[in-house]
Design a protein around this motif. Sequence first.
Motif, PDB file in Angstrom:
ATOM      1  N   LYS A  32      -7.547  10.298 -12.808  1.00 33.62           N
ATOM      2  CA  LYS A  32      -6.691   9.097 -12.853  1.00 33.62           C
ATOM      3  C   LYS A  32      -5.168   9.529 -12.663  1.00 33.62           C
ATOM      4  O   LYS A  32      -4.557  10.517 -13.461  1.00 33.62           O
ATOM      5  CB  LYS A  32      -6.929   8.278 -14.147  1.00 33.62           C
ATOM      6  N   ILE A  33      -4.231   9.230 -11.796  1.00 33.80           N
ATOM      7  CA  ILE A  33      -2.884   9.405 -11.767  1.00 33.80           C
ATOM      8  C   ILE A  33      -2.307   8.141 -11.630  1.00 33.80           C
ATOM      9  O   ILE A  33      -2.354   7.320 -10.740  1.00 33.80           O
ATOM     10  CB  ILE A  33      -2.670  10.170 -10.321  1.00 33.80           C
ATOM     11  N   GLY A  34      -1.531   7.896 -12.681  1.00 38.86           N
ATOM     12  CA  GLY A  34      -0.899   6.492 -12.677  1.00 38.86           C
ATOM     13  C   GLY A  34      -2.003   5.564 -13.158  1.00 38.86           C
ATOM     14  O   GLY A  34      -2.895   5.708 -14.101  1.00 38.86           O
ATOM     15  N   ASP A  35      -1.868   4.579 -12.227  1.00 41.32           N
ATOM     16  CA  ASP A  35      -2.847   3.467 -12.443  1.00 41.32           C
ATOM     17  C   ASP A  35      -4.094   3.550 -11.384  1.00 41.32           C
ATOM     18  O   ASP A  35      -5.012   2.850 -11.225  1.00 41.32           O
ATOM     19  CB  ASP A  35      -2.539   1.954 -12.640  1.00 41.32           C
ATOM     20  N   PRO A  87       0.821  -1.264   0.165  1.00 42.11           N
ATOM     21  CA  PRO A  87       0.088  -0.020   0.090  1.00 42.11           C
ATOM     22  C   PRO A  87       0.781   1.138   0.038  1.00 42.11           C
ATOM     23  O   PRO A  87       0.826   2.032   1.012  1.00 42.11           O
ATOM     24  CB  PRO A  87      -0.769  -0.203   1.188  1.00 42.11           C
ATOM     25  N   ASP A  88       1.687   1.467  -1.025  1.00 39.68           N
ATOM     26  CA  ASP A  88       2.470   2.730  -1.224  1.00 39.68           C
ATOM     27  C   ASP A  88       1.967   3.502  -2.447  1.00 39.68           C
ATOM     28  O   ASP A  88       2.599   3.126  -3.434  1.00 39.68           O
ATOM     29  CB  ASP A  88       3.912   2.274  -1.224  1.00 39.68           C
ATOM     30  N   TYR A  89       1.229   4.357  -2.116  1.00 38.96           N
ATOM     31  CA  TYR A  89       0.527   5.067  -3.318  1.00 38.96           C
ATOM     32  C   TYR A  89       0.710   6.606  -3.117  1.00 38.96           C
ATOM     33  O   TYR A  89       0.994   6.927  -2.086  1.00 38.96           O
ATOM     34  CB  TYR A  89      -1.028   5.011  -3.286  1.00 38.96           C
ATOM     35  N   SER A  90       0.983   7.111  -4.244  1.00 40.61           N
ATOM     36  CA  SER A  90       1.495   8.566  -4.398  1.00 40.61           C
ATOM     37  C   SER A  90       0.434   9.454  -3.593  1.00 40.61           C
ATOM     38  O   SER A  90       0.689  10.452  -2.970  1.00 40.61           O
ATOM     39  CB  SER A  90       1.703   8.935  -5.689  1.00 40.61           C
ATOM     40  N   TYR A  91      -0.929   9.014  -3.554  1.00 41.76           N
ATOM     41  CA  TYR A  91      -1.875   9.791  -2.931  1.00 41.76           C
ATOM     42  C   TYR A  91      -2.539   8.822  -1.969  1.00 41.76           C
ATOM     43  O   TYR A  91      -3.485   7.959  -2.634  1.00 41.76           O
ATOM     44  CB  TYR A  91      -2.887  10.435  -3.878  1.00 41.76           C
ATOM     45  N   MET A  92      -2.520   8.879  -0.826  1.00 44.09           N
ATOM     46  CA  MET A  92      -3.152   7.752   0.102  1.00 44.09           C
ATOM     47  C   MET A  92      -4.303   8.035   0.371  1.00 44.09           C
ATOM     48  O   MET A  92      -5.116   7.010   1.017  1.00 44.09           O
ATOM     49  CB  MET A  92      -2.461   7.673   1.612  1.00 44.09           C
TER      50      MET A  92
END
Length: 562
Positions: free
Chosen positions: A414-417, A353-358
């Motif tokens: 959408k940011i990345g996937d 769970p390492d997402y750019s926007y949590m």
Amino acid sequence: MQHSFPPISPFLELMQSEENTPTTIILRDHSSGMTVTAGQLLHSVSLLRAKLQATLVQDRMYDARNNEGRFIFLVAPPGLEYVVSMLTIFSLGAGMSAQSIAIRPEEMKHYFNLAKPLALLYTPALTEKIEAVKALCAEDNTGSNSKFPFVEIHITYPESSATHTYKSDPSIGSRSEQIGTLFFTSGTSGKPKGVVHSYSALLASARERIETWKLTENDVVLNQKPGNWMGGIFGILPSLISGACLETCAGVFNPKWFWERISRGGVSVFSIAPEGYDRLAEYFDEHIAMLPPARKEIYIHGIIAARFPGVTGSLLLPQTQKRWTDLRRGKPLLNLYGSTEVTLICSMRWENPDYSYMCSVGPAVPGVEVKLVDGEMRLKAPTMFSRYISDDPTQTEKAFDSEGFFKTGDCAEKIGDCYILHGRADIDVLHFWGFTLHTGEIESALFSLHYIANAIVLPLEDEEYQQRAAAILQIKPSFQSKQLNLDTLRNDLTEMTGLMLFKQPTVVYWLREGEEISLTANGKISKTEARKKFFGDGWRCKRSVEVLDLKGMEYWRMGGQC
């Protein structure tokens, strides 16, 4: 004694579980204190099915060869009675339509007219409510609403299943093309309507969740969701199919109960609305944080050990995510996104769970195809609903675009996937003076002010400025004496958060003592109801509502471009 069941999930898995681990508890109902093994559950289903089938045959309501599109209503809290009744209905080849235990008789009668059910199953604890429904139906001059049986649920199972055997029989009720469920939407984003899912779609969604959650027979799924919404049944089916232990807690779930259950350990999966997490954190701060370190550590260890603490129902704010990530010592809450029509759509994954926007909802789950049209999420999925049941016969057709994508009405980017939700287009995204505002961003800024205890932002129609951002605010008790008004609020938002002027509320209602922002049974805020309650049609003229005069405000000073 031999009991036969259709050769489909979850009956196949329950029969296998009964054969392999006959003493394992697969359902623990905390509200009633009852527990059952797979064999006991199957036995209970067999007996209730015989009773219901006999009643339907007697009333000439049942045809085992043709129950397509026919529904049996269920009124019971999510627990043992609910699960037994659900499986009973499925085993008869009918569709289940679970109703709220708090439903009004007038609303139930309306649903009868729409769905034309074969029967209604109800728990004995709700006999008084059902009698009121019967009385109302009897007043109908045509009598069309009272021509089906009302059947009381009674759970019976043997202490030992040694003398009982269970087998699959293709001639028993269910078939692959049968209807699965009919759920009526909550009405938080529009007039309630019935959503029909095929049985195959239900199983596809359940198996997807088993994969997402990595469920095994060693897991415990804690399900407190109301059974009349999709969130209820989709904690149940994955548990029964995977062999995980399902724990239900209708009637007993509250912050104290939750923390005590967590402290005993073993809970793998649960999901709660963001507002519910805020209340759980408040209880922790008031009752657990001051305990001796060793005692407090038991609660913290329990919440850290939960593999999938899900977030559903409404927008997850950064403050809530940070609070729980800190409490779980670096392990975040896992945000997911679903709907009554499509079930699970997107989900953060627990493995990494390492997402750019949590506060994103993660990527789309396997099988779901997403496209964005002017910011609106549109979907195709194997878990898609079949049709609507409503007063408008064109509603199903209007819900899809020319390419067959379902129009969710939810705004996202959408940011990345991964996808970031901005809420419902009709209540969480508003247009003010040429700007597009997202209520989630404004709410996040408000919550960062040290004196704000609770806040929601919603649009109010304005003839001159299109829509205004209106805030309903609750002040923390220690700041009740602080002289606050709309001007000081906007100044603090500018100085403390940097929120641009055009994004700040221009209308505010300050909650008085005893007033609160009410939640639905699923822990969600209905902004539509809050707007009616605190503002209403004449909001400009109400003394309790502060309105910023924009006539002297220059557009460029709000942050617009000249």
